[in-house]
Write a protein that holds these residues in place. Structure first.
Motif, PDB file in Angstrom:
ATOM      1  N   UNK A 163      -5.219 -24.031 -48.785  1.00 24.26           N
ATOM      2  CA  UNK A 163      -4.894 -24.229 -47.370  1.00 24.26           C
ATOM      3  C   UNK A 163      -3.618 -25.041 -47.199  1.00 24.26           C
ATOM      4  N   UNK A 164      -3.466 -26.097 -47.988  1.00 25.73           N
ATOM      5  CA  UNK A 164      -2.321 -26.983 -47.797  1.00 25.73           C
ATOM      6  C   UNK A 164      -1.092 -26.581 -48.614  1.00 25.73           C
ATOM      7  N   UNK A 165      -1.159 -25.408 -49.221  1.00 28.04           N
ATOM      8  CA  UNK A 165       0.050 -24.794 -49.785  1.00 28.04           C
ATOM      9  C   UNK A 165       0.756 -23.927 -48.746  1.00 28.04           C
ATOM     10  N   UNK A 166       0.099 -23.773 -47.579  1.00 33.85           N
ATOM     11  CA  UNK A 166       0.713 -22.999 -46.505  1.00 33.85           C
ATOM     12  C   UNK A 166       1.881 -23.765 -45.892  1.00 33.85           C
ATOM     13  N   UNK A 167       2.777 -23.044 -45.234  1.00 36.53           N
ATOM     14  CA  UNK A 167       3.872 -23.647 -44.479  1.00 36.53           C
ATOM     15  C   UNK A 167       3.413 -23.763 -43.026  1.00 36.53           C
ATOM     16  N   UNK A 168       3.487 -24.957 -42.479  1.00 32.21           N
ATOM     17  CA  UNK A 168       3.000 -25.201 -41.122  1.00 32.21           C
ATOM     18  C   UNK A 168       4.167 -25.321 -40.150  1.00 32.21           C
ATOM     19  N   UNK A 169       4.067 -24.580 -39.038  1.00 34.77           N
ATOM     20  CA  UNK A 169       5.090 -24.631 -37.991  1.00 34.77           C
ATOM     21  C   UNK A 169       4.568 -25.245 -36.702  1.00 34.77           C
ATOM     22  N   UNK A 170       3.265 -25.566 -36.663  1.00 38.20           N
ATOM     23  CA  UNK A 170       2.657 -26.116 -35.462  1.00 38.20           C
ATOM     24  C   UNK A 170       1.929 -27.404 -35.832  1.00 38.20           C
ATOM     25  N   UNK A 171       1.729 -28.260 -34.856  1.00 39.86           N
ATOM     26  CA  UNK A 171       1.119 -29.570 -35.134  1.00 39.86           C
ATOM     27  C   UNK A 171      -0.181 -29.822 -34.374  1.00 39.86           C
ATOM     28  N   UNK A 179     -10.765 -28.633 -39.893  1.00 38.48           N
ATOM     29  CA  UNK A 179     -11.602 -27.575 -40.432  1.00 38.48           C
ATOM     30  C   UNK A 179     -10.701 -26.430 -40.893  1.00 38.48           C
ATOM     31  N   UNK A 180     -11.248 -25.496 -41.641  1.00 36.01           N
ATOM     32  CA  UNK A 180     -10.425 -24.461 -42.274  1.00 36.01           C
ATOM     33  C   UNK A 180      -9.662 -23.631 -41.253  1.00 36.01           C
ATOM     34  N   UNK A 181     -10.381 -23.035 -40.315  1.00 34.36           N
ATOM     35  CA  UNK A 181      -9.741 -22.134 -39.356  1.00 34.36           C
ATOM     36  C   UNK A 181      -8.696 -22.835 -38.491  1.00 34.36           C
ATOM     37  N   UNK A 182      -9.017 -23.975 -37.867  1.00 35.06           N
ATOM     38  CA  UNK A 182      -8.004 -24.638 -37.037  1.00 35.06           C
ATOM     39  C   UNK A 182      -6.744 -25.032 -37.802  1.00 35.06           C
ATOM     40  N   UNK A 183      -6.888 -25.425 -39.065  1.00 32.54           N
ATOM     41  CA  UNK A 183      -5.715 -25.801 -39.851  1.00 32.54           C
ATOM     42  C   UNK A 183      -4.906 -24.560 -40.221  1.00 32.54           C
ATOM     43  N   UNK A 184      -5.571 -23.486 -40.614  1.00 34.25           N
ATOM     44  CA  UNK A 184      -4.844 -22.264 -40.973  1.00 34.25           C
ATOM     45  C   UNK A 184      -4.125 -21.665 -39.769  1.00 34.25           C
ATOM     46  N   UNK A 185      -4.647 -21.930 -38.566  1.00 35.98           N
ATOM     47  CA  UNK A 185      -3.987 -21.436 -37.351  1.00 35.98           C
ATOM     48  C   UNK A 185      -2.610 -22.065 -37.144  1.00 35.98           C
ATOM     49  N   UNK A 186      -2.332 -23.166 -37.833  1.00 37.70           N
ATOM     50  CA  UNK A 186      -1.047 -23.850 -37.692  1.00 37.70           C
ATOM     51  C   UNK A 186       0.031 -23.277 -38.606  1.00 37.70           C
ATOM     52  N   UNK A 192      -3.063 -14.149 -44.882  1.00 38.14           N
ATOM     53  CA  UNK A 192      -4.035 -13.113 -45.252  1.00 38.14           C
ATOM     54  C   UNK A 192      -4.770 -13.476 -46.547  1.00 38.14           C
ATOM     55  N   UNK A 193      -4.025 -13.976 -47.532  1.00 41.99           N
ATOM     56  CA  UNK A 193      -4.650 -14.349 -48.809  1.00 41.99           C
ATOM     57  C   UNK A 193      -5.677 -15.456 -48.587  1.00 41.99           C
ATOM     58  N   UNK A 194      -5.331 -16.434 -47.750  1.00 41.13           N
ATOM     59  CA  UNK A 194      -6.258 -17.520 -47.452  1.00 41.13           C
ATOM     60  C   UNK A 194      -7.487 -17.024 -46.707  1.00 41.13           C
ATOM     61  N   UNK A 195      -7.282 -16.055 -45.819  1.00 35.87           N
ATOM     62  CA  UNK A 195      -8.421 -15.476 -45.102  1.00 35.87           C
ATOM     63  C   UNK A 195      -9.392 -14.810 -46.079  1.00 35.87           C
TER      64      UNK A 195
END
Length: 310
Positions: A163-171, A179-186, A192-195
């Protein structure tokens, strides 16, 4: 895509209960009361099982482990949530969010596996009573308890790192904890791979244990139906009733939270579901096992009686 293409995000902000702004003091009182009851109930159960030798059985050993895990699980989320309700900062660092997610998932997955182990314990006790003490000896119980923690936190490491290897553009986290979903939404793009990874872990931690528990209870009910007397059937099933209630509530809430697809503008719905499995479920464990369990109530009377005599 390279990290240099994105703005570095170092902090997140929780939306918390902004949609219930006028009720935040009421929510604080309600959640604080439930949190205190959860801590008190689980601590009483753990100490009662430790003190009273009548409860030194595999079933109550696993119950004490579950109560301990539930206590730490609630501590990961509720104190910070209570602080935000009375006006403290709604922000959390990237590292803090990752730490919260790691421990949240670790204890949550551990609880799922523990409930499956407790189902196996009931199966052995009812379907193979003559060899129960041999099969479920202290070494086996300790190994199973350690194994579920290792498995739970190992899967948590995989999910958290991914999850935290993702690039985040929102805060703005549209939730009151990481939680998993709210963090991945950022994330800057649809992960897709994380899903897929999240789905696999959910299948391993929710579907597989629930199927295992279902099979054990089919065998348990078959064995109970073979008991000649109605009183014997009722007494035997009573030893499983508390576990079955907790299982249905726990897996039901978690399945709704992680398997049902999200639709637009579901923040309130998601928060309601989250409150159920983060605030109510940890409280359910001591309530169900204390109010419905005669052995626990008898042990409590003995301990209180001994204390009053001194």
């Amino acid at each position: 895509m390279k990290r240099g293409n994105y703005t570095e995000v170092r902090d997140f902000v929780f939306q918390d209960f902004s949609n219930f702004h006028e009720h935040q003091l009421t929510l604080f009182v309600v959640f604080l009361t439930m949190y205190v009851l959860t801590l008190t109930g689980n601590v009483i159960i753990v100490n009662l099982i430790r003190i009273d030798h009548h409860l030194h059985t595999p079933m109550y050993f696993f119950l004490s482990v579950l109560s301990t895990s539930e206590t730490f699980y609630s501590m990961v989320i509720i104190p910070r949530m209570l602080a935000s309700l009375v006006g403290f900062s709604h922000a959390i660092s990237l590292e803090g969010c990752g730490t919260q997610l790691f421990f949240l998932l670790g204890f949550a997955i551990t609880n799922c596996f523990l409930l499956a182990v407790m189902g196996y314990d009931r199966y052995v006790a009812i379907c193979n009573p003559l060899r129960y003490s041999i099969i479920m000896n202290f070494r086996v119980c300790s190994t199973l308890a350690c194994s579920v923690f290792v498995a739970g936190f190992s899967l948590s490491v995989v999910q958290t790192v991914a999850t935290f290897r993702l690039h985040f553009c929102h805060t703005l986290i549209q939730h009151f904890f990481c939680d998993i979903r709210p963090v991945m939404d950022l994330a800057c793009y649809k992960p897709i791979v994380n899903d897929i990874l999240t789905l696999i872990i959910c299948l391993l931690t929710l579907t597989a244990p629930s199927v295992f528990i279902f099979i054990t209870y089919v065998l348990i009910i078959s064995a109970i139906l073979k008991i000649a007397s109605a009183e014997g059937r009722k007494k035997t099933f009573a030893t499983c009733a508390s576990h079955l209630i907790v299982v249905i509530f726990h897996y039901g809430c978690a399945s709704v939270a992680y398997f049902i697809p999200r639709s637009e503008n579901t923040e309130n719905h998601d928060q309601l579901i989250a409150m159920t499995y983060t605030v109510i479920t940890p409280l359910l464990n001591p309530v169900v096992y204390s109010l419905r369990n005669k052995e626990v109530k008898d042990a409590l009377r003995r301990v209180v009686g001994q204390k009053s005599q001194h």
